[in-house]
Design an enzyme around this catalytic site. Structure first.
Site, short mmCIF file in Angstrom:
data_model
loop_
_atom_site.label_atom_id
_atom_site.label_comp_id
_atom_site.label_asym_id
_atom_site.label_seq_id
_atom_site.Cartn_x
_atom_site.Cartn_y
_atom_site.Cartn_z
N ASP A 282 0.85 -1.18 0.00
CA ASP A 282 0.00 0.00 0.00
C ASP A 282 0.89 1.24 0.00
O ASP A 282 2.12 1.16 0.08
CB ASP A 282 -0.95 -0.01 1.20
CG ASP A 282 -2.23 0.77 0.92
OD1 ASP A 282 -2.23 1.64 0.04
OD2 ASP A 282 -3.24 0.51 1.61
N PHE A 283 0.28 2.39 -0.06
CA PHE A 283 0.94 3.66 -0.30
C PHE A 283 2.03 3.95 0.75
O PHE A 283 1.71 4.18 1.92
CB PHE A 283 -0.10 4.78 -0.30
CG PHE A 283 0.33 6.07 -0.92
CD1 PHE A 283 -0.05 6.39 -2.21
CD2 PHE A 283 1.10 6.97 -0.21
CE1 PHE A 283 0.32 7.59 -2.78
CE2 PHE A 283 1.48 8.16 -0.78
CZ PHE A 283 1.10 8.47 -2.07
#
Length: 747
Positions: A282-283
């Protein structure tokens, strides 16, 4: 086109999944990787963010030199087919070996044609509609250059304080699993060779929806039995459906960051479930491993790689630190090769080596984007998702006559109809509820509009809550007076209230779950007029509606219905459509009851359910244990009568009759309880359901067949077993109002 692309044309027409094609695929990738340097392999693991739509705090536009030098494997949030085409040409025509790019986006519930938020979609219990939604989303997104979609989100959530409950399918693992498969089918089609299919990315692996306190990005701590029986099934179902990629989550799981959890990614996902696709973080989550104190930042990339995280979203730590880590002996180049191979295989499955520009055809925009047919489908589906929570004296549907006061901050807010994760929508094209009501009634009735209030009394709180979709503010006292004047002139009041669009979604946790203060105060004043009131509830999560349930005669939960929400709401309010949605999350009476979910375990001192308070039961001294609205609940403009259910062998049958005066659709639900097992089992679990559409006076028989997969579970050793014994079978319209039968399974 590079020689690489030309060579692979020989593979056109062969099935990707045949033995011959697999051999060619392996040979092709072997040959390619033999030519690649370590830096180029690491480049394939580097995912950049660009464009105007950014999630989080890091923004790296990259530069042409990165693409030309082979230091980028993919980009996301690049809006527009021309921008995508330019980057793809850079990588293929000028980069080493001509390797095409993955182009990612969060197409969570539609692209320019936006459908209801996923939580709302789940309340349709209609997997055909959900698959169709995903299919249309893929058609539009791919027309604009996207080939990789960060959806579906399959996290089970039992705590509505967590804002991202809006992105999932509710609290039930079985229903969540069925819906997960529908999303994957819709996005990927049969084999992703079509230019209108895209790679699904299931998220967030794993358990993100169980964050403590409902606070986004918070830790998760749970037993393995709870994990395997309740939280992991939708991820596993998506893998079984063929999802080609999967995103790790931000959270800790029992003390280990999910992005660095080798047991979770390698042992469970790959070895136990047989997942062969690629993973992506994820980011910016790799450097966040060190935030939890698990390792130093400079070692975080090596830890994530060892765990099986293939692609690094945004942080750049793979490309910045892994080469040195390999030289120091702290990372293994063989793991880089494995990760790189999986990224290249994903690109191959998408057909990008055959034609790197298959998603770069601007002529598709006019044909495929925000079409009348897509909008009509979005309107049909939206009407299926609304849940009628209360309808005293059959106040709905409204007749198209007289004077109707439409009041509330969401009554004329076209930019708030879509809800969270709708960054590609064209909000300026969306109809407001006010416009839709006027169109619906024409000259047959008068619509008297007043905004009524702000979202919150406090400007700062509203600004923080409203995110990207701010609403114009006014003086609450003056707005309340204007609303009461409008109500005084009307025969009936329709109040459009609740959350604004960005009050749910990522980074939108709430500690209080009531309708915000100024709106609730206005609603009290409107109820005090004595005029009949219909509450159209906009929300991305279950809210606490104790006062509203006691004082407002009709409540229609419309969630956030997408770009065609306003028209769909008007269709239901004025009786063109009959609501049939059923809740997939439990609505509490108070935040103090949370977590509250229907498939709970029995306590050691269960509530006797006789209405008599017993201090020494597992209850509250100031409130019932029971929810306000149970899982599976939803009313209709007609009424359905259930006959006496019968069971013969392994088949359950029950007659359903429409006792009302209008046609309607009922969702008949089947629940099962294992009465005696090796470990404690829930008081009930959803195992099947049927939609039945009935004309007035019509009766149909619905049947269910009990199958072994309905009876199995993971025991204390995580063995999946199905034990002989007596099972309780329950049939009814929701998880509360059920008929009880017994079924015996022999050896």
């Amino acid at each position: 086109m590079k020689l690489l692309s030309q060579l692979f044309i020989i593979g056109i027409g062969l099935s990707l999944f045949s033995c011959t094609q697999r051999t060619e695929e392996d040979r092709f990738i072997d040959n390619l990787m033999d030519k690649m340097t370590l830096e180029e392999k690491l480049g394939q693991l580097n995912l950049l963010v660009g464009g105007d739509i950014v999630s989080g705090t890091t923004k790296d536009q990259g530069s042409d030199s990165l693409f030309i030098s082979g230091k980028v494997g993919g980009v996301f949030n690049v809006k527009g087919v021309e921008a995508v085409s330019r980057l793809q040409h850079l990588a293929v025509e000028h980069g080493p070996h001509g390797i095409p790019l993955l182009i990612g986006a969060d197409v969570v519930h539609g692209y320019e044609t936006v459908f209801p938020i996923p939580l709302a979609l789940s309340c349709s219990w209609d997997t055909t509609a959900i698959e169709n939604m995903a299919r249309i989303s893929a058609i539009e997104a791919t027309a604009d250059g996207v080939n990789w979609n960060y959806s579906p989100m399959v996290d089970i959530c039992r705590d509505p304080r967590w804002g991202r409950i809006a992105e999932g399918s509710g609290e039930d693992p079985w229903l969540g699993s069925v819906i997960a498969k529908a999303y994957v089918r819709g996005y990927q089609g049969n084999n992703m060779k079509s230019d209108s299919t895209m790679m699904a990315c299931v998220k967030h692996f794993a358990l993100y929806g169980a964050a403590e306190g409902g606070r986004d990005y918070n830790t998760v701590d749970m037993s393995l039995q709870r994990m395997f029986n309740y939280y992991l099934p939708p991820y596993k179902a998506a893998v079984e459906a063929g999802c080609a990629s999967l995103m790790t989550s931000f959270n800790l799981i029992n003390g280990m960051h999910a992005t660095a959890d080798k047991w979770l990614i390698e042992d469970v996902l790959r070895k136990q479930w047989g997942f062969e696709g690629m993973t992506v973080t994820d980011f910016n989550s790799i450097p966040e491993i060190s935030t939890f104190g698990i390792t130093e930042k400079e070692n975080a990339a090596a830890l994530a790689l060892k765990a099986g995280s293939d692609m690094d979203m945004v942080s750049g730590l793979y490309i910045k630190t892994l080469k040195d880590a390999i030289q120091r002996g702290e990372a293994d180049e063989a793991l880089v090769d494995k990760a790189c191979r999986r990224v290249l295989q994903a690109k191959m499955r998408l057909g990008l080596f055959e034609n790197p520009y298959k998603y770069c055809r601007p002529e598709r925009l006019d044909r495929d984007m925000y079409t009348d047919a897509h909008r009509a489908t979005a309107r049909e589906i939206a009407a299926e998702t609304f849940v009628l929570l209360k309808n005293d004296n059959s106040l709905l549907p409204l007749a198209k006559k007289g004077k109707i006061a439409l009041i509330g901050p969401l009554a004329n807010a076209g930019n708030n109809m879509c809800g969270c994760w709708s960054g590609y929508c064209r909000a300026e094209k969306h109809e407001s509820l006010l416009q839709a009501f006027k169109n619906a009634v024409g000259n047959k009735a008068e619509i008297i509009y007043a905004p009524g209030s702000n979202i919150y009394y406090d400007e700062t709180t509203q600004r923080n809550a409203a995110g990207m979709r701010q609403l114009e503010r006014g003086d609450d006292n003056a707005m309340h007076r204007e609303a009461l004047n409008a109500a005084a002139k009307a025969d009936i009041i329709v109040a459009a209230m609740g959350e604004s669009a960005d009050m749910s979604g990522e980074s939108a946790s709430r500690a209080e779950l009531t309708i915000p203060d100024t709106q609730r105060e206005l609603l009290r004043k409107l109820a005090a007029t004595g005029k009949p009131v219909v509450l159209l509830l906009f929300t991305g999560r279950p809210l606490v509606l104790d006062w509203e349930n006691d004082n407002i005669p009709t409540i229609l939960n419309v969630w956030f219905g997408g770009s065609e929400a306003a028209g769909a709401i008007a269709d239901v309010v004025f009786g063109e459509k009959n609501p049939c949605g059923k809740l997939t999350t439990t609505f509490p009476r108070s935040v103090g009851q949370i977590p509250l979910y229907y498939n709970h375990l029995m306590s050691s001192h269960p509530d006797p359910q006789d209405g008599v308070f017993n201090r020494y039961c597992s209850n509250y001294i100031d409130m019932s244990n029971e929810p306000l609205y149970p899982f599976g609940f939803g009313l209709s403009y007609t009424s359905f009568e259930y006959g006496t259910a019968e069971i013969k062998n392994n088949e359950i049958r029950v007659d359903i009759k429409n006792n009302g005066t209008v046609a309607g659709t009922e969702i008949v639900q089947l629940y099962i309880r294992d009465k005696v097992a090796r470990i404690a089992r829930p008081v009930k679990e959803l195992k099947s359901y049927r939609h039945v559409s009935l004309n007035p006076g019509e009766t149909k028989q619905i049947s269910f067949t009990i199958t072994p997969d309905m009876l199995g579970y993971y025991d204390a050793q995580l063995d999946y077993i199905c034990e002989p014994g007596v099972f309780e079978i329950m049939v009814g319209p929701n998880s509360r109002d059920l008929q009880y039968l017994e079924f015996s399974l022999t050896e």
